[in-house]
Design a protein around this motif. Structure first.
Motif, PDB file in Angstrom:
ATOM      1  N   HIS A 108       0.860  -1.186   0.000  1.00 42.65           N
ATOM      2  CA  HIS A 108       0.000   0.000   0.000  1.00 42.65           C
ATOM      3  C   HIS A 108       0.894   1.233   0.000  1.00 42.65           C
ATOM      4  O   HIS A 108       1.719   1.424   0.900  1.00 42.65           O
ATOM      5  CB  HIS A 108      -0.902  -0.012   1.230  1.00 42.65           C
ATOM      6  N   SER A 136      -3.667   7.134  -3.500  1.00 47.62           N
ATOM      7  CA  SER A 136      -2.904   5.970  -3.058  1.00 47.62           C
ATOM      8  C   SER A 136      -2.909   4.884  -4.137  1.00 47.62           C
ATOM      9  O   SER A 136      -3.728   4.906  -5.060  1.00 47.62           O
ATOM     10  CB  SER A 136      -3.476   5.411  -1.751  1.00 47.62           C
ATOM     11  N   LEU A 196      -2.641   0.531  -4.403  1.00 47.90           N
ATOM     12  CA  LEU A 196      -2.647  -0.742  -3.688  1.00 47.90           C
ATOM     13  C   LEU A 196      -2.244  -1.834  -4.669  1.00 47.90           C
ATOM     14  O   LEU A 196      -2.941  -2.105  -5.644  1.00 47.90           O
ATOM     15  CB  LEU A 196      -4.040  -1.041  -3.118  1.00 47.90           C
TER      16      LEU A 196
END
Length: 391
Positions: free
Chosen positions: A36, A61, A63
């Motif tokens: 992550h 973000s 992942l």
């Protein structure tokens, strides 16, 4: 630095909180499950226009999910559980993915080298003529059409042909333009002239290609069985299948070959660490555009445990040229030396280049857009900086 082996201690040190200066930095990592990453608010390129791209990043973000098999990962992509399959998709999936309206496929070239390597330190492949004969019977067109399914290019030099400035198109091209029987006949003549023999040769006096008996060395003794190591099919089916085909092609000369898949870490340790092998199929998936890697791969002093000269190639003239090209500023003169290095490698064949596959990737197109296609695919820093949520 007070430890007995400070460098090894530093290399073995587990970094729990790595620092990063790119568009994203590590937030959390669970080994074997996911990585992550979060947007780096201090990223130097944010808002700047570099390479005709206005840099973000534009998402908060990333992942990275780790899947055990390609089947599971492809299913996750089709369901929209992931937005990008970061890896080389096998050609067998392409037909199905093309039928999915929410999937975009990307086909890009790689700066790569996939090759057959020989152990020059011991018999039988310490004989250059034998290596050249093996190179002659390998059908690179079969590799392209049947193994790569035309998603790639045959390789004739250790520098990819797409690297136009440094690639030498004049290297020796074994078996090119010959059909199956012509390759067998040429390889048979090469071996016969070098003193090899057969009770039943692969080519009769009448010029017919037949199944031969086991080949006899110039000493009159039978050649011992040898093994071609490959990664397992579930790691790389292309290299595994190529190993099987090389086995079959050289058996048509009476060579007692067997292809053997081996777990990738064990294969590297056997080839690079212990040097306990006859031949192997491996690859470099991301070569630098500067060809100084030729020096690393074939320089005599790099023939050591865990050294880059895995075949054990020793050629003082090559070493001399390899050293000279390092210090040349004149790119024209350096190009002449790089071309000469390629010619020497393809004459001596510590490595036989086989193929350069295209990289095949796919995205789920309903949530994000803006992927940047480059050599080696769309999984690059430009994509990470400019991909945006779809409008």
């Amino acid at each position: 630095l007070t430890k007995e082996k400070p460098l090894r201690s530093l290399q073995d040190h587990v970094i729990e909180k790595p620092l990063g200066t790119g568009p994203f930095t590590l937030f959390e990592h669970k080994k074997g499950a996911y990585i992550h990453m979060q947007k780096n608010s201090y990223f130097f390129g944010k808002g700047q226009k570099i390479g005709n791209h206005l840099l973000g990043p534009y998402v908060d973000s990333l992942l990275f999910r780790i899947y055990g098999t390609s089947d599971v990962a492809i299913l996750a992509l089709k369901k929209g559980d992931i937005d990008y399959y970061w890896g080389d998709i096998q050609p067998g999936y392409i037909k199905d993915l093309k039928e999915q309206v929410n999937i975009d496929l990307y086909f890009n070239k790689k700066s790569a080298l996939y090759y057959l390597g020989f152990n020059l330190r011991r018999a039988p492949f310490n004989d250059k003529v034998l290596r050249q004969a093996v190179a002659t019977v390998i059908d690179k067109e079969f590799i392209l059409t049947r193994i790569l399914q035309n998603f790639g290019t045959p390789m004739h030099s250790v520098v990819p042909s797409g690297n136009h400035f440094w690639y030498n198109p004049k290297v020796r091209k074994y078996g090119q333009g010959l059909d199956h029987d012509q390759r067998i006949k040429l390889a048979h003549e090469m071996l016969k002239e070098a003193g090899y023999s057969w009770d039943t040769p692969p080519v009769t006096e009448g010029g017919n290609v037949v199944t031969p008996s086991d080949i006899l060395l110039p000493s009159g003794e039978k050649m011992e069985k040898f093994v071609i190591l490959t990664p397992p099919a579930d790691y790389d089916p292309k290299r595994a299948f190529a190993g099987t085909m090389v086995q079959e092609w050289v058996r048509e000369l009476g060579l007692p070959a067997s292809a053997r898949p081996m777990a990738f870490s064990s294969l590297l340790d056997t080839v690079k660490g212990k040097h306990e092998f006859d031949a192997f199929i491996l690859g470099y998936g991301k070569l630098n555009l500067d060809p100084d890697y030729l020096r690393s791969f074939f320089y005599s002093k790099n023939d050591k445990p865990r050294g880059w000269n895995m075949s054990g190639y020793h050629n003082p003239e090559f070493d001399k040229i390899a050293r000279a090209q390092m210090s040349l500023i004149d790119t024209g003169k350096r190009k002449e030396l790089i071309w000469k290095m390629q010619e020497m490698i393809l004459e001596d064949i510590p490595y036989l280049p086989l193929y350069n596959p295209h990289i095949i990737e796919a995205t789920f197109n309903e949530r994000f857009t803006g992927w940047v296609a480059k050599v080696d695919g769309i999984g690059n820093v430009w994509s990470m900086c400019v991909v945006k949520p779809a409008q």
